[in-house]
Design an enzyme around this catalytic site. Structure first.
Site, PDB file in Angstrom:
ATOM      1  N   ASN A  68       0.782  -1.118   0.134  1.00  0.00           N
ATOM      2  CA  ASN A  68      -0.112  -0.110   0.311  1.00  0.00           C
ATOM      3  C   ASN A  68       0.824   1.214  -0.059  1.00  0.00           C
ATOM      4  OD1 ASN A  68      -2.617   1.342   0.435  1.00  0.00           O
ATOM      5  ND2 ASN A  68      -1.634   2.067   2.166  1.00  0.00           N
ATOM      6  N   GLU A  69       0.707   2.129  -1.012  1.00  0.00           N
ATOM      7  CA  GLU A  69       1.272   3.260  -1.010  1.00  0.00           C
ATOM      8  C   GLU A  69       2.778   3.302  -0.557  1.00  0.00           C
ATOM      9  OE1 GLU A  69      -0.977   5.949   1.486  1.00  0.00           O
ATOM     10  OE2 GLU A  69      -2.446   6.478  -0.206  1.00  0.00           O
TER      11      GLU A  69
ATOM     12  N   CYS B  30      20.773  -2.149   4.410  1.00  0.00           N
ATOM     13  CA  CYS B  30      20.263  -1.432   3.032  1.00  0.00           C
ATOM     14  C   CYS B  30      21.736  -0.872   2.487  1.00  0.00           C
ATOM     15  CB  CYS B  30      19.468  -0.047   3.196  1.00  0.00           C
ATOM     16  SG  CYS B  30      17.863  -0.586   3.529  1.00  0.00           S
TER      17      CYS B  30
ATOM     18  N   GLU C  72      -8.097   5.060  -4.505  1.00  0.00           N
ATOM     19  CA  GLU C  72      -8.659   5.760  -3.506  1.00  0.00           C
ATOM     20  C   GLU C  72      -8.970   7.179  -3.680  1.00  0.00           C
ATOM     21  OE1 GLU C  72      -6.061   5.434  -0.096  1.00  0.00           O
ATOM     22  OE2 GLU C  72      -5.600   3.421  -0.264  1.00  0.00           O
TER      23      GLU C  72
ATOM     24  N   TYR D  65     -11.097  10.631  11.517  1.00  0.00           N
ATOM     25  CA  TYR D  65     -11.748  11.984  11.030  1.00  0.00           C
ATOM     26  C   TYR D  65     -11.651  11.859   9.443  1.00  0.00           C
ATOM     27  CZ  TYR D  65     -12.338  13.577  15.775  1.00  0.00           C
ATOM     28  OH  TYR D  65     -12.928  14.005  16.946  1.00  0.00           O
TER      29      TYR D  65
HETATM   30 ZN   LIG Z   1      17.174  -1.196   5.581  1.00  0.00          ZN
END
Ligand SMILES: [Zn+2]
Length: 677
Positions: A149-150, A160, A308, A358
């Site tokens: 999602n997104e 990384c 969406e 909300y």
């Molecule tokens: Zn990482």
């Protein structure tokens, strides 16, 4: 593989019934029926429930959600549920949480919280996707797979860093090639071992923030790496889905003009594009049109899903304005006009707690059908039901291309100089707005796209030039087309190194100019630019950046009016083959950009049907059976009356429209004209 097979434009959206008791589900579905909702997206944030512990999978709740939706005749866009990892996972394997730009290892919390390089995250997210797909692949209600999602964000952890080094080895092969690409003789940066390479962060190359780097080449490659690392996560899950579901299309929901992810590099791996439209304000009609076109351009013009949008308000901003009556409908039809083959909301019923309580929903906390929002949703649902399949698969017949390039975006905005005030998106938006106001049907495409079908190519702030793009742009002009580009174009190669030639680099021949110097000033400094010729001359304002141009064959169409470069060129046009290269050397105001763009369009007879009616948008789609569908969208809060240019039937009302007769659109009104053959 292409779009999900549907009989009409799917209507519905994200549905999270795991958040409330099952006795409410019956009411949910009764209200869905009343609103003509025929598609639900489920399971997006279900990981903690479907896998409550590492060795425990429990699909009983998702089974009941899927069964009930299917039994009620609704299609399901089924998520793999990997968009936020569960607390037990972070506790058992701290490596799955991200390390931020400042070097802080995060603990469990929020969403977008997984390190894309973590072998544990990759293994367990892929396994969850595999099990979800295998369990529901044969369920007749499931029409598409929704991965993650997104996707977004970045991680700077040791995993990384290792992933980055592998990515670099693959890209460059040798350290010599890497050193050359990164220009490491500068500031004693020559690397003699891959292990010496660090992710560019606040602890290493950066100062002030993510856009301020000492080595643009390093930061640019890390942006590329992060986008690719998350793409690998998507591809892992998609491959796992394919093991049991060879035929159902797979997507993930994009976020439009979202800088961290290069959607052009992702697009080939999606079966269809989808995106979430949350405009930053309620005056974003042109911007939304651009973003829809960008999303449609991801898959060679194939329609996309509007995955969406809020029916009423967002909750994530400091101030969250309400969509005025009629706006939700208007913006939904705008999406369809630009290629959406689904109209979906976030969310169908409101969350009771946490950060989205909300956020607008089709059904509010009280569960009422007699609200304005529900009524407008139900009316749109009825309209889409009546429309049926007429717009499905329809294409936009564009003869204008607007180039959009994540590398240029990144390179421009991480550059030291000429100006931090020139923002890529703002330059693109300015040129797009002029095209949009002129009523042009256009494609927003990658710099690698085939340009041979376009009469006009507009390339604002094309900072980086890659591959054979200069030759392909020259070919557009050579066969009679027009290429328009601006200041800060043709500056760097794919490694962010300046071309060893006059600016605009390899675009110099096409543009017939050379840029000798440039002057960046604050927003308060205006240098007027005189446009046009003879009695038609007029002055517009220019700001932020002023390039000093020396023509090399180009004709001068606009000149600066102040400072030591008064009288020198600011806008030029160069004859190249049978066409032209246009260059705008300064940040012209809206009037100036509009004048230049309309000069270009007029030569190709490309002005839309109502180029002089403010905020009346026109967009054309051509259905697979060659039926032409002309959308007219009145973005003003008051009615507008125009003369119909073509006859046909308004598919939203069933009314006949005769060419030459008055055509009235109410405030925020929409006409979807099936033109006579
Ligand atoms: Zn990482």
């Amino acid at each position: 593989m292409s779009l999900p097979v549907t009989a009409k434009v799917p209507f519905g959206g994200d549905y999270n019934p795991e958040q409330w008791p099952e006795d409410v589900w019956k009411q949910d579905h009764q209200l869905f029926d009343a609103a003509h909702i025929d598609l639900v997206t489920v399971g997006v944030f279900g990981w903690a429930l479907t896998q409550p512990a590492e060795d425990v999978y429990d699909f009983s709740l998702l089974d009941r959600i899927v069964e009930r939706a299917g039994a009620q005749g609704r299609g399901i866009c089924l998520a793999t549920g990997t968009a936020a990892h569960p607390p037990w996972l972070a506790r058992a394997y701290p490596e799955v949480t991200r390390t931020d730009f400042e070097g802080r290892r995060h603990r469990f919390g929020q969403r977008h919280n997984s390190c894309p390089s973590s072998p544990v995250f990759r293994r367990l997210s892929t396994e969850l996707a595999r099990r979800v797909a295998s369990r529901y692949a044969d369920h007749s209600a499931v029409v598409a797979w929704h991965v993650g999602n997104e996707y977004g964000g970045a991680c700077y952890c040791e995993l990384c860093a290792a992933g980055f080094r592998d990515w670099l080895r693959h890209r460059y092969g040798t350290l010599d090639a890497l050193n050359a690409a990164w220009y490491t003789t500068f500031w004693s940066h020559t690397f003699s071992d891959w292990a010496q390479i660090e992710p560019p962060s606040a602890l290493t190359e950066h100062w002030r923030g993510p856009d301020h780097t000492a080595f643009q080449g390093v930061t640019l490659d890390y942006l590329r790496f992060c986008s690719d690392a998350m793409l690998t996560n998507f591809r892992d899950e998609k491959a796992a889905i394919r093991e049991s579901s060879p035929d159902l299309p797979v997507t993930t929901n994009f976020m439009g003009m979202y800088r961290p992810i290069d959607y052009h590099r992702w697009a080939p791996h999606l079966d269809f594009a989808s995106w979430d439209n949350y405009p930053p304000d309620d005056e974003s009609a042109a911007r939304m049109a651009l973003t829809h076109d960008l999303m449609r351009g991801l898959k060679d013009g194939q329609p996309f899903w509007l995955m969406e949008q809020t029916p009423s308000v967002t909750a994530c901003r400091d101030v969250n304005p309400l969509k005025r009556p009629g706006l939700m409908r208007l913006w939904s039809w705008q999406a369809v006009a630009h290629g959406a083959d689904a109209v979906l909301f976030f969310q169908l019923r409101a969350s009771r707690g946490a950060s989205e309580k909300y956020h607008g929903a089709v059904i509010g906390h009280a569960g009422r059908a007699d609200t304005r929002v529900f009524r407008e949703v139900a009316e749109l649902g009825a309209e889409l039901a009546r429309l049926g399949p007429a717009s499905l698969g329809a294409r936009t017949p564009a003869r204008v291309a607007l180039l959009f390039d994540w590398d240029s975006w990144w390179a421009l905005e991480i550059s030291d100089g000429p100006s931090r005030l020139v923002r890529y998106q703002q330059v693109v938006l300015a040129y797009h707005r002029a095209l949009w106001e002129a009523g042009v049907d256009l494609d927003v495409v990658a710099v690698t796209a085939d340009l041979s079908g376009y009469d006009v190519v507009v390339a604002p702030a094309l900072h980086m030039l890659k591959g054979d793009l200069p030759e392909r742009l020259e070919a557009v002009a050579a066969r009679g087309g027009s290429v328009l580009t601006t200041y800060l174009s043709g500056r760097v190669d794919e490694n962010d190194q300046a071309f060893l030639m006059d600016v605009p680099g390899p675009l110099g021949q096409l543009m017939g100019i050379r840029v000798d110097e440039w002057d960046a000033r604050g927003p308060e400094v205006v240098n007027p630019v005189r446009l046009g010729a003879g009695v038609d001359q007029f002055d517009v304002e220019a700001r932020l950046l002023f390039e000093l141009v020396i023509p090399q064959g180009a004709e001068v169409l606009g000149t600066y009016q102040a400072d030591f470069y008064a009288g020198t060129p600011a806008v030029t046009r160069n004859a190249h083959g049978d066409g032209h290269g246009w260059y705008v050397a300064a940040g012209l105001d809206r009037t100036g950009v509009s004048w230049v763009v309309r000069q270009v369009l007029a030569r190709h007879d490309l002005l839309g049907p109502y180029p002089d009616v403010p905020d009346l948008e026109s967009a054309l789609r051509v259905a697979p059976d060659e039926t032409r569908l002309l959308f007219l969208l009145n973005h003003r809060p008051e009615p507008v009356e125009v003369t119909a240019r073509t006859g046909g039937v308004d598919l939203l009302t069933g009314d006949r429209v005769e060419a030459g007769q008055p055509l009235r659109l109410p405030a925020y009104g929409v006409v979807m004209l099936r033109e006579d053959r």
